[in-house]
Scaffold this active site. Structure first.
Site, PDB file in Angstrom:
ATOM      1  CG  HIS A  54      -1.157  -2.850   3.186  1.00 38.33           C
ATOM      2  ND1 HIS A  54      -0.835  -2.670   2.330  1.00 38.33           N
ATOM      3  CD2 HIS A  54      -0.566  -2.508   4.574  1.00 38.33           C
ATOM      4  CE1 HIS A  54       0.657  -3.293   2.632  1.00 38.33           C
ATOM      5  NE2 HIS A  54       0.907  -3.161   4.219  1.00 38.33           N
ATOM      6  CD  GLU A  56      -3.678   0.572   1.048  1.00 40.37           C
ATOM      7  OE1 GLU A  56      -3.527   0.784   1.673  1.00 40.37           O
ATOM      8  OE2 GLU A  56      -2.952   0.706   0.243  1.00 40.37           O
ATOM      9  CB  CYS A  84       0.954  -3.065  -1.393  1.00 39.36           C
ATOM     10  SG  CYS A  84      -0.263  -3.764  -0.766  1.00 39.36           S
ATOM     11  CB  CYS A  87      -4.074  -2.576  -1.060  1.00 34.64           C
ATOM     12  SG  CYS A  87      -3.652  -2.770   0.487  1.00 34.64           S
TER      13      CYS A  87
END
Lengths: 147, 147
Positions: A54, A56, A84, A87
């Protein structure tokens, strides 16, 4: 801080556009320290076939590499979509000083948990460039649906 | 399955020992598909100065690379310590079929959240080699305290 949250969110949005060009869910992130970008990332889960890639996560890893430091207490993470749970867990572990996100994620956002899983000192700002960030995601998913 | 959960937890424990040798918090993980190990990892947060470098994250990334697949529905993840929220989030995203962990983590384990954040289809087995996994962590933290 000389630059505004909008300024850095625009750069996170540019990262999201890069994900979009790669046919990835368009999410982008930057990590900023003292008005300088020290880490960037965009979603690469398809390209890398890795759910952990992801935006992040990649931005946090890049910033920590840059600083040679695990903790990012003095940094701000800008991300175009609400993180999410994975993260948010990483943001908590890194003790990120400030989190700024654009669009809410009503399906997978960490705030769904109903309790703050971030570090207690992490400041949170939401809704910066919310419409643009959301519109890009909607455009992506509409194209997927129609293709 | 020909091999038992203990068999693969022993290999996760060997990974934890590798972390221990590197002066890392000793946690190890393996991902298994059809009795074959397709991903391994041990905690490398200090070595890589990266909070995201938990054993489970590295093992999931390795397994996905091996399979060229993001989802690990048919796989079992063995890890010596109960996953944190970040790792549980990754396990959920990867839709790992079965999670087996050794020691509980009363401070940072994902079950502290009080709700199951894993994928609804993920089977969970706990307490395999619990004492050995816990003892290794206690030994590490006692040494840190005394040094």
């Amino acid at each position: 801080m000389f630059f505004s949250d909008e300024y850095f969110m625009k750069i996170a949005y540019q990262e999201a556009l890069q994900a979009y060009e790669l046919d990835e869910v368009p999410v982008g992130a930057v990590v900023v320290l003292n008005d300088q970008i020290i880490g960037k990332g965009h979603n690469l889960t398809q390209t890398l076939t890795d759910v952990t890639a992801h935006a992040e996560m990649l931005a946090i890893t890049a910033a920590s590499n840059h600083l040679t430091a695990k903790y990012l207490q003095d940094c701000t993470l800008y991300v175009t979509l609400e993180p999410c749970i994975m993260c948010a867990g990483a943001i908590a572990l890194a003790q990120v000083g400030k989190l700024v996100y654009g669009a809410h994620d009503p399906k997978r956002g960490y705030t769904l948990l109903g309790k703050n899983i971030l570090h207690p000192k992490t400041e949170v700002v939401t809704g910066i460039m919310e419409e643009e960030c959301k519109e890009l995601l909607i455009r992506f998913f509409n194209q997927k649906r129609d293709s």
